[in-house]
Design a protein around this motif. Structure first.
Motif, short mmCIF file in Angstrom:
data_model
loop_
_atom_site.label_atom_id
_atom_site.label_comp_id
_atom_site.label_asym_id
_atom_site.label_seq_id
_atom_site.Cartn_x
_atom_site.Cartn_y
_atom_site.Cartn_z
N GLU A 225 10.38 22.61 2.12
CA GLU A 225 8.95 22.91 1.97
C GLU A 225 8.26 21.80 1.18
N ARG A 226 8.97 21.22 0.23
CA ARG A 226 8.38 20.11 -0.53
C ARG A 226 8.12 18.92 0.40
N VAL A 227 9.08 18.61 1.26
CA VAL A 227 8.92 17.47 2.17
C VAL A 227 7.81 17.73 3.18
N LEU A 228 7.67 18.97 3.63
CA LEU A 228 6.56 19.29 4.54
C LEU A 228 5.22 19.03 3.86
N GLU A 229 5.10 19.45 2.61
CA GLU A 229 3.84 19.20 1.89
C GLU A 229 3.63 17.71 1.65
N GLN A 230 4.71 16.98 1.42
CA GLN A 230 4.58 15.53 1.27
C GLN A 230 4.06 14.91 2.57
N CYS A 231 4.55 15.39 3.71
CA CYS A 231 4.05 14.89 4.99
C CYS A 231 2.57 15.19 5.16
N ARG A 232 2.14 16.33 4.68
CA ARG A 232 0.71 16.65 4.75
C ARG A 232 -0.09 15.67 3.89
N LEU A 233 0.46 15.30 2.74
CA LEU A 233 -0.21 14.29 1.91
C LEU A 233 -0.30 12.96 2.65
N VAL B 113 11.66 5.42 2.34
CA VAL B 113 13.05 5.66 1.93
C VAL B 113 13.19 5.54 0.42
N LEU B 114 12.30 4.79 -0.23
CA LEU B 114 12.35 4.63 -1.68
C LEU B 114 11.94 5.91 -2.39
N ALA B 115 11.11 6.72 -1.74
CA ALA B 115 10.67 7.97 -2.34
C ALA B 115 11.69 9.06 -2.10
N ASP B 116 12.03 9.28 -0.84
CA ASP B 116 13.01 10.30 -0.45
C ASP B 116 13.35 10.04 1.01
N PRO B 117 14.60 9.72 1.33
CA PRO B 117 14.94 9.50 2.73
C PRO B 117 14.59 10.68 3.63
N SER B 118 14.60 11.90 3.10
CA SER B 118 14.19 13.05 3.91
C SER B 118 12.73 12.94 4.32
N LEU B 119 11.91 12.45 3.43
CA LEU B 119 10.50 12.25 3.76
C LEU B 119 10.35 11.18 4.82
N GLN B 120 11.12 10.11 4.68
CA GLN B 120 11.04 9.04 5.69
C GLN B 120 11.41 9.57 7.06
N GLU C 179 0.84 -1.20 0.00
CA GLU C 179 0.00 0.00 0.00
C GLU C 179 0.87 1.25 0.00
N ALA C 180 1.92 1.25 0.82
CA ALA C 180 2.84 2.38 0.86
C ALA C 180 3.58 2.52 -0.47
N ARG C 181 4.00 1.42 -1.04
CA ARG C 181 4.72 1.48 -2.31
C ARG C 181 3.82 2.01 -3.43
N GLU C 182 2.57 1.60 -3.40
CA GLU C 182 1.64 2.10 -4.41
C GLU C 182 1.45 3.61 -4.25
N MET C 183 1.35 4.06 -3.02
CA MET C 183 1.17 5.49 -2.76
C MET C 183 2.34 6.30 -3.31
N ILE C 184 3.57 5.82 -3.11
CA ILE C 184 4.73 6.61 -3.52
C ILE C 184 5.11 6.41 -4.98
N THR C 185 4.27 5.73 -5.75
CA THR C 185 4.45 5.77 -7.21
C THR C 185 4.03 7.13 -7.76
N ASP C 186 3.30 7.89 -6.95
CA ASP C 186 2.92 9.26 -7.30
C ASP C 186 4.17 10.14 -7.23
N ASP C 187 4.48 10.83 -8.31
CA ASP C 187 5.71 11.62 -8.34
C ASP C 187 5.69 12.81 -7.39
N ALA C 188 4.55 13.09 -6.79
CA ALA C 188 4.50 14.15 -5.78
C ALA C 188 5.36 13.80 -4.57
N PHE C 189 5.68 12.51 -4.39
CA PHE C 189 6.48 12.06 -3.24
C PHE C 189 7.96 11.91 -3.57
N TRP C 190 8.35 12.14 -4.80
CA TRP C 190 9.72 11.83 -5.21
C TRP C 190 10.67 12.98 -4.89
#
Length: 691
Positions: free
Chosen positions: A70-78, A110-117, A47-58
């Motif tokens: 700021e991009r990572v903050l918005e990703q966390c909001r998503l 971590v597959l999307a962006d370690p900063s997001l993780q 489920e998580a892998r499917e979610m991060i196929t969205d390039d908004a998380f890359w």
């Protein structure tokens, strides 16, 4: 301590000669293998892998760090909008109440962006979890919903500039004012600034602050307090100083910063009081009377950070191997004498640099699954006992150093194996290495964690002699000396030499099968712990300063014993996983992979095994030769092994692993084939001279 102790009496695994040629065409059933790697919470991982196929998380390579934040903050909001931030928390607050599943999904980021993780880990795995794990229902009702939704971004203020791993010695104080019924939070000097805190530089509006609780003139040790730090406009509240750590070596999508407190007052109710409370009149109380046990219980409640780093580092290493092996299976270099260039992975060195690391990634994945299930059992309450909590802490402290160090080693080797292409930011390997660099030192410096493991091993060693007189220890020491004398005198070595008969295959069959690997790994741990334990026991009656010096003299060996213990646990987890594989071909290939992992560990420590008489020189030489044979045997399966990690193209996102290299090679080969067929190909100078 069933999950963390050395287990010499563990049931032996298959005793069939692992070097025997398969009686069938062994192959991997990738679709059946992937669920074993994904583990119990594979559905949440997918489920998580499917979610991060969205390039908004890359991650966007090369993005300025302020924009990245700021991009990572918005990703966390998503993530919050999709419910990914609340999996661990009770359903009454909108969570899913799954502890293991929460970490499984979190690790995949971590597959999307370690900063997001890591930023999501700061928000929900540290800040919100501190409220939940260290607070009580009044705190949950007040702060959990907003923290889960990210309406209340927060920092986890434990580490100080002057005290990182030594949390017991932090200098920030929280002194109770009886008349005002408030705690006064104070930073007494510059080295006591809370430092390296995610969300502290700009985004956080509150912090869970760890400080020395003082009431009635008595210091009751480190406790956690909920402290507002900014208003809704992002301005610091009175008494709060914040500084920005600025650009870092990696993880630049996180606003790490420093916090200091100039007599900041918070209500008495802001003490997260699950393990310690202060009444209105200043009286302190705790369900745990021992200060030391209370401290470690509070920190143990936050062990999930180490657990999740073990998993994230494992998947990051796996991702780098997916990129490097795919590229190595397509990239060609140097004419093989037939007019064709050779695929990189067909070179012996290339196999040797990548395939053993695939084996390590598999061992880590299976060991992490055991750790994750142990964590879930404790934190769900299903198996929550003091003994299981101690085992969980020891297991996490043993595995996190191995996986994070290995991730850095594997990513670097993968980068070098891809040459100049690996150095391009678009192929992700350089960025992965930069981002994972700090994994080796946060959530506990790796060497400090291994020291915790070593002390646990020493405690178990000492427990064998609890209540017994010194004669028992002397007798044990004598047996150990006799064992070392037996091995060191060459008696066992001679037996090995006679049995080996000069044949590599025969050597493996006689002495390097599964049960032999287990014995070599377990014996090394036991011998090293016994050696250190015996020396430290002899120093017990020395003055403190001299006893500390004896410990310092043995510290390096103790840490090495702890690391060897972690490697043993990984080998055992791998072997247990093989027993759960039904497909015969997959099981056969994974047995070779497990043997490669085990023998690679033995090879790394060959000097120890030779000096301690565990291996003859003939069998030691056979270890290296057999590793080469295993790498050759596994070479046809290398792509299947990395494909079984289950990464989609959107997770890999490295052009050199997308098929573009294969197209380049096909174009080049077609060009030269057409040139030869047309008769227009120029004659090489050397051949022209021969005419």
């Amino acid at each position: 301590m069933a999950d963390t102790a050395v287990r010499p009496d563990r049931p032996a695994h298959s005793t069939a000669p692992d070097n025997a040629a398969p009686t069938f065409d062994a192959s991997i059933d990738i679709d059946a293998l992937t669920p074993h790697l994904l583990g119990k919470w594979g559905d949440i991982r997918l489920e998580a892998r499917e979610m991060i196929t969205d390039d908004a998380f890359w991650q966007i390579p090369g993005q300025h760090y302020l924009e990245h934040r700021e991009r990572v903050l918005e990703q966390c909001r998503l993530l919050a909008q999709r419910g990914a931030g609340g999996r661990a928390f009770p359903t009454e607050y909108g969570g899913l109440g799954t502890q293991g599943g929460n970490l499984a999904g979190f690790e995949e980021l971590v597959l999307a962006d370690p900063s997001l993780q890591i930023k999501s880990g700061v928000q929900w795995g540290l800040f919100t979890s501190a409220i939940y794990q260290l607070g009580t229902k009044k705190h949950w009702d007040r702060w959990l919903p907003d923290a889960m939704s990210l309406d209340l971004p927060g920092a986890f203020a434990m580490t100080e500039t002057g005290h990182g791993s030594d949390v017991q010695s932090i200098a920030t104080t929280a002194t109770y004012d009886v008349e005002a019924q408030e705690f006064v939070i104070r930073t007494p000097f510059r080295g006591a600034y809370k430092d390296y805190l995610g969300n502290a530089a700009t985004h956080g509006r509150a912090a869970t602050v760890f400080a020395q609780l003082i009431t009635g003139g008595v210091n009751y040790g480190v406790h956690c307090f909920f402290v507002p730090i900014r208003d809704e406009n992002g301005e610091n509240l009175p008494g709060i100083t914040s500084e920005d750590d600025g650009p870092k070596g990696g993880l630049n999508g996180i606003d790490n910063g420093r916090l200091a407190f100039d007599d900041v007052r918070v209500p008495r109710e802001n003490l997260l009081n699950r393990y310690g409370d202060v009444a209105a009149d200043g009286t302190y109380s705790s369900p745990i009377q021992s200060p030391g046990r209370r401290f470690f219980t509070m920190l143990g409640a936050l062990v999930q950070g180490r657990v999740s780093l073990d998993g994230a580092a494992t998947w990051a290493a796996a991702l780098s191997l997916k990129i490097a092996v795919t590229y190595g299976n397509q990239r060609r270099q140097f004419d093989d004498g037939t007019g064709e260039e050779t695929v990189l992975l067909d070179y012996g060195k290339h196999r040797r640099r990548l395939i053993p690391r695939i084996a390590t990634a598999y061992a880590q994945a299976f060991a992490h699954e055991e750790l994750l299930q142990k964590f879930d059992g404790v934190f769900s309450g299903e198996t929550d006992t003091d003994e299981n909590r101690q085992d969980l802490e020891t297991l996490a402290a043993a595995l996190k150093p191995l996986s994070t160090w290995n991730a850095l080693d594997t990513i670097q080797e993968a980068r070098e194996a891809c040459g100049g292409q690996g150095y391009l930011a678009e192929n992700r390997l350089v960025g992965l290495h930069q981002d994972l660099d700090v994994y080796a030192t946060f959530e506990g410096d790796n060497n400090v964690l291994l020291q915790l493991v070593g002390k646990r091993l020493l405690g178990d060693f000492a427990a064998q002699f609890s209540g017994k007189d010194t004669k028992h220890l002397a007798a044990y020491a004598a047996r150990q000396s006799a064992s070392k004398l037996f091995h060191g005198a060459g008696l066992r070595q001679l037996g090995q030499t006679v049995a080996d008969l000069g044949s590599t295959a025969r050597s493996v069959e006689l002495g390097l099968r599964a049960e032999d690997q287990h014995q070599l790994l377990a014996d090394r741990v036991q011998q090293m712990v016994a050696d250190v334990g015996t020396r430290l026991n002899a120093a017990r009656k020395l003055p403190p300063a001299e006893a500390q010096e004896v410990f310092n003299e043995n510290q390096v060996e103790l840490l090495e014993a702890a690391r060897a213990h972690g490697e043993l646990l990984q080998w055992e987890a791998f072997s247990d996983a093989i027993d759960r594989i039904d497909d015969e071909g997959t099981r056969s290939v994974l047995t070779w992979v497990r043997d490669l992992f085990g023998l690679s560990i033995v090879e790394k420590h060959l000097t120890w095994h030779l000096l301690n008489g565990r291996l003859s020189t003939q069998r030691a030489a056979a270890v290296t030769r057999y590793i080469d044979r295993l790498c050759t045997r596994l070479r046809p399966h290398a792509q299947d092994l990395v494909d079984a990690f289950g990464f989609a193209p959107e997770h890999v996102r490295a052009p050199i692993a997308s098929g573009v290299e294969q197209r380049r090679q096909d174009e080049a080969r077609a060009h030269y084939a057409d040139l030869r067929a047309s008769g227009a190909a120029p004659t090489p100078e050397k051949r022209a001279r021969e005419r």
